[in-house]
Design an enzyme around this catalytic site. Structure first.
Site, PDB file in Angstrom:
ATOM      1  N   THR A  66       0.907  16.266  49.345  1.00  0.00           N
ATOM      2  CA  THR A  66       0.647  17.195  50.454  1.00  0.00           C
ATOM      3  C   THR A  66      -0.828  17.584  50.505  1.00  0.00           C
ATOM      4  O   THR A  66      -1.449  17.620  51.574  1.00  0.00           O
ATOM      5  CB  THR A  66       1.527  18.453  50.296  1.00  0.00           C
ATOM      6  OG1 THR A  66       2.890  18.021  50.270  1.00  0.00           O
ATOM      7  CG2 THR A  66       1.331  19.433  51.431  1.00  0.00           C
ATOM      8  N   LYS A 114     -18.747  30.151  56.182  1.00  0.00           N
ATOM      9  CA  LYS A 114     -17.470  29.872  55.511  1.00  0.00           C
ATOM     10  C   LYS A 114     -16.321  30.281  56.420  1.00  0.00           C
ATOM     11  O   LYS A 114     -16.239  31.434  56.845  1.00  0.00           O
ATOM     12  CB  LYS A 114     -17.396  30.652  54.192  1.00  0.00           C
ATOM     13  CG  LYS A 114     -16.103  30.380  53.434  1.00  0.00           C
ATOM     14  CD  LYS A 114     -16.144  30.982  52.043  1.00  0.00           C
ATOM     15  CE  LYS A 114     -15.648  32.406  52.000  1.00  0.00           C
ATOM     16  NZ  LYS A 114     -14.200  32.555  52.232  1.00  0.00           N
ATOM     17  N   THR A 140     -12.583  35.895  42.179  1.00  0.00           N
ATOM     18  CA  THR A 140     -13.443  37.002  41.727  1.00  0.00           C
ATOM     19  C   THR A 140     -12.769  38.361  41.926  1.00  0.00           C
ATOM     20  O   THR A 140     -13.198  39.353  41.345  1.00  0.00           O
ATOM     21  CB  THR A 140     -14.807  36.968  42.471  1.00  0.00           C
ATOM     22  OG1 THR A 140     -14.570  36.642  43.836  1.00  0.00           O
ATOM     23  CG2 THR A 140     -15.738  35.957  41.877  1.00  0.00           C
ATOM     24  N   ARG A 175     -18.932  40.863  53.343  1.00  0.00           N
ATOM     25  CA  ARG A 175     -19.101  42.223  53.862  1.00  0.00           C
ATOM     26  C   ARG A 175     -20.492  42.843  53.744  1.00  0.00           C
ATOM     27  O   ARG A 175     -20.890  43.571  54.665  1.00  0.00           O
ATOM     28  CB  ARG A 175     -18.012  43.114  53.246  1.00  0.00           C
ATOM     29  CG  ARG A 175     -16.639  42.785  53.831  1.00  0.00           C
ATOM     30  CD  ARG A 175     -15.512  43.254  52.960  1.00  0.00           C
ATOM     31  NE  ARG A 175     -15.414  42.476  51.730  1.00  0.00           N
ATOM     32  CZ  ARG A 175     -14.451  42.609  50.829  1.00  0.00           C
ATOM     33  NH1 ARG A 175     -13.499  43.492  51.019  1.00  0.00           N
ATOM     34  NH2 ARG A 175     -14.427  41.848  49.754  1.00  0.00           N
ATOM     35  N   ARG A 225     -23.378  40.964  45.306  1.00  0.00           N
ATOM     36  CA  ARG A 225     -23.656  42.330  45.758  1.00  0.00           C
ATOM     37  C   ARG A 225     -25.019  42.765  45.232  1.00  0.00           C
ATOM     38  O   ARG A 225     -25.299  42.606  44.044  1.00  0.00           O
ATOM     39  CB  ARG A 225     -22.607  43.317  45.198  1.00  0.00           C
ATOM     40  CG  ARG A 225     -21.179  43.090  45.696  1.00  0.00           C
ATOM     41  CD  ARG A 225     -21.044  43.451  47.169  1.00  0.00           C
ATOM     42  NE  ARG A 225     -19.685  43.395  47.648  1.00  0.00           N
ATOM     43  CZ  ARG A 225     -19.079  42.299  48.133  1.00  0.00           C
ATOM     44  NH1 ARG A 225     -19.726  41.148  48.190  1.00  0.00           N
ATOM     45  NH2 ARG A 225     -17.841  42.360  48.571  1.00  0.00           N
ATOM     46  N   LYS A 247      -8.442  26.868  50.014  1.00  0.00           N
ATOM     47  CA  LYS A 247      -7.845  27.040  48.678  1.00  0.00           C
ATOM     48  C   LYS A 247      -6.490  26.338  48.594  1.00  0.00           C
ATOM     49  O   LYS A 247      -5.457  26.955  48.343  1.00  0.00           O
ATOM     50  CB  LYS A 247      -7.707  28.530  48.335  1.00  0.00           C
ATOM     51  CG  LYS A 247      -9.038  29.264  48.297  1.00  0.00           C
ATOM     52  CD  LYS A 247      -8.886  30.653  47.714  1.00  0.00           C
ATOM     53  CE  LYS A 247     -10.203  31.383  47.588  1.00  0.00           C
ATOM     54  NZ  LYS A 247     -10.781  31.847  48.839  1.00  0.00           N
ATOM     55  N   ASP A 270      -0.741  22.661  46.298  1.00  0.00           N
ATOM     56  CA  ASP A 270       0.595  22.155  46.640  1.00  0.00           C
ATOM     57  C   ASP A 270       0.811  20.882  45.837  1.00  0.00           C
ATOM     58  O   ASP A 270       0.002  20.560  44.960  1.00  0.00           O
ATOM     59  CB  ASP A 270       0.664  21.901  48.172  1.00  0.00           C
ATOM     60  CG  ASP A 270       2.082  22.051  48.715  1.00  0.00           C
ATOM     61  OD1 ASP A 270       3.021  21.557  48.064  1.00  0.00           O
ATOM     62  OD2 ASP A 270       2.239  22.650  49.790  1.00  0.00           O
ATOM     63  N   ASP A 291     -12.747  27.178  53.468  1.00  0.00           N
ATOM     64  CA  ASP A 291     -12.194  27.785  52.239  1.00  0.00           C
ATOM     65  C   ASP A 291     -10.689  27.954  52.376  1.00  0.00           C
ATOM     66  O   ASP A 291     -10.190  29.055  52.591  1.00  0.00           O
ATOM     67  CB  ASP A 291     -12.890  29.140  52.014  1.00  0.00           C
ATOM     68  CG  ASP A 291     -12.561  29.728  50.657  1.00  0.00           C
ATOM     69  OD1 ASP A 291     -12.057  28.997  49.788  1.00  0.00           O
ATOM     70  OD2 ASP A 291     -12.822  30.938  50.474  1.00  0.00           O
TER      71      ASP A 291
HETATM   72  O1  C5P Z   1     -16.903  40.193  51.597  1.00  0.00           O
HETATM   73  P1  C5P Z   1     -17.161  39.427  50.330  1.00  0.00           P
HETATM   74  O2  C5P Z   1     -18.622  39.188  50.048  1.00  0.00           O
HETATM   75  O3  C5P Z   1     -16.411  39.995  49.150  1.00  0.00           O
HETATM   76  O4  C5P Z   1     -16.527  37.991  50.634  1.00  0.00           O
HETATM   77  C1  C5P Z   1     -16.378  37.003  49.647  1.00  0.00           C
HETATM   78  C2  C5P Z   1     -15.737  35.796  50.243  1.00  0.00           C
HETATM   79  O5  C5P Z   1     -15.614  34.800  49.228  1.00  0.00           O
HETATM   80  C3  C5P Z   1     -14.325  36.036  50.797  1.00  0.00           C
HETATM   81  O6  C5P Z   1     -14.216  35.265  51.982  1.00  0.00           O
HETATM   82  C4  C5P Z   1     -13.396  35.475  49.743  1.00  0.00           C
HETATM   83  O7  C5P Z   1     -12.237  34.890  50.298  1.00  0.00           O
HETATM   84  C5  C5P Z   1     -14.253  34.378  49.109  1.00  0.00           C
HETATM   85  N1  C5P Z   1     -13.940  34.027  47.728  1.00  0.00           N
HETATM   86  C6  C5P Z   1     -13.937  34.951  46.700  1.00  0.00           C
HETATM   87  N2  C5P Z   1     -13.623  34.555  45.415  1.00  0.00           N
HETATM   88  C7  C5P Z   1     -13.334  33.264  45.172  1.00  0.00           C
HETATM   89  C8  C5P Z   1     -13.351  32.321  46.212  1.00  0.00           C
HETATM   90  C9  C5P Z   1     -13.679  32.741  47.489  1.00  0.00           C
HETATM   91  O8  C5P Z   1     -14.240  36.116  46.922  1.00  0.00           O
HETATM   92  N3  C5P Z   1     -13.111  32.870  43.930  1.00  0.00           N
END
Ligand code: C5P
Length: 255
Positions: free
Chosen positions: A73, A37, A121, A224, A194, A66, A69, A64
């Site tokens: 656009t 991503k 989230t 992460r 997680r 997001k 607009d 991603d």
């Molecule tokens: O590090 P982590 O597992 O929290 O990363 C989650 C990824 O998913 C991040 O890149 C974040 O921008 C993306 N994301 C999110 N919630 C959303 C859409 C995308 O956490 N609704």
């Protein structure tokens, strides 16, 4: 019961430099990861060339951005994203039906699939309440987060988008699957994944791999816990996630 495809693991490349991202991609590709991503940070820095680099390596790309607009656009930005060869691209459902339909029209004849972003989230608590109040909800009477996520997902489904990004908890009771999707197999992409030993970081709505699979996620986004793991190496962490997804698939496809 309809046989499902195995869910895909998508690694969030939230890296601050292109060099770091390239090194991570090389490491994780060798470990069996196929999807990456590219988010706002990396895209702002490295642009379409980095997406093409990933495609040249044989990877699948979730762009991603997001987008949010005016319809004209966003439609133009989606056309530009098609040229990068990305496989998935996000647009905010709260942009409304006209924006979503214009975005979807720009994908016609291409392989790019749009995903509607419902409620982030990381978005909850006081932040969520403040925005609901700004949109007219009375204090102490804000709509439940899950109800808002479903209403926004409905806009995506009715505008012909092929999928959404949502939290595991938004997906688990089947309401999102029962919306009037215009596509045969909508995509449900869940970030905030997680395992029990992982830190939640800034995510407020998290779920494990098994919970995501049981809820019907088609793609699991992990950042992460794999890119900055607490104890394992990044390769070990990625392999653990891949194994858990595979085991979950074997169990569900035989049940
Ligand atoms: O590090 P982590 O597992 O929290 O990363 C989650 C990824 O998913 C991040 O890149 C974040 O921008 C993306 N994301 C999110 N919630 C959303 C859409 C995308 O956490 N609704």
């Amino acid at each position: 019961m309809q046989k499902r495809d195995m869910a895909q693991l998508i690694i969030a490349l939230d890296q601050s430099s292109q060099e770091q991202a390239r090194a991570l991609v090389d490491e994780l590709t060798a470990a069996g990861v196929r999807w990456f991503k590219v988010g706002l940070e990396l895209y702002t820095q490295s642009g379409p060339a980095f997406v093409r680099h990933l495609k040249d390596q044989g990877a699948s790309v979730f762009l991603d951005l997001k987008l949010y607009d005016i319809p004209n656009t966003v439609a133009g930005a989606v056309k530009a994203a098609v040229q990068t060869g990305a496989d998935l691209l996000t647009v905010h459902c709260s942009g409304g039906p006209a924006m979503l339909e214009a975005a979807q029209k720009s994908t016609l004849g291409s392989n790019l699939k749009l995903l509607g972003v419902t409620v982030l989230t990381s978005f909850g608590g006081q932040d969520y309440e403040s925005v609901c109040e700004a949109w007219g909800a009375r204090p102490n009477a804000v709509p439940p987060r899950n109800a808002v996520a479903i209403s926004l997902a409905r806009l995506a489904a009715e505008s012909g988008l092929p999928g959404i990004v949502c939290s595991v908890s938004d997906l688990h009771d089947g309401q999102l699957q029962r919306l009037s999707w215009k596509v045969h197999r909508p995509l449900f992409v869940t970030p905030g994944i997680r395992e029990s030993a992982d830190a939640a970081n800034d995510q407020k709505s998290i779920g494990t791999v098994d919970q995501a699979l049981a809820a019907g996620a088609t793609h699991l986004v992990v950042g992460r816990p794999i890119t900055a793991p607490a104890s394992d190496s990044r390769v070990e962490a990625a392999q653990k996630f891949l194994r858990t997804i595979k085991e979950g698939y074997v169990v569900t496809s035989h049940s």
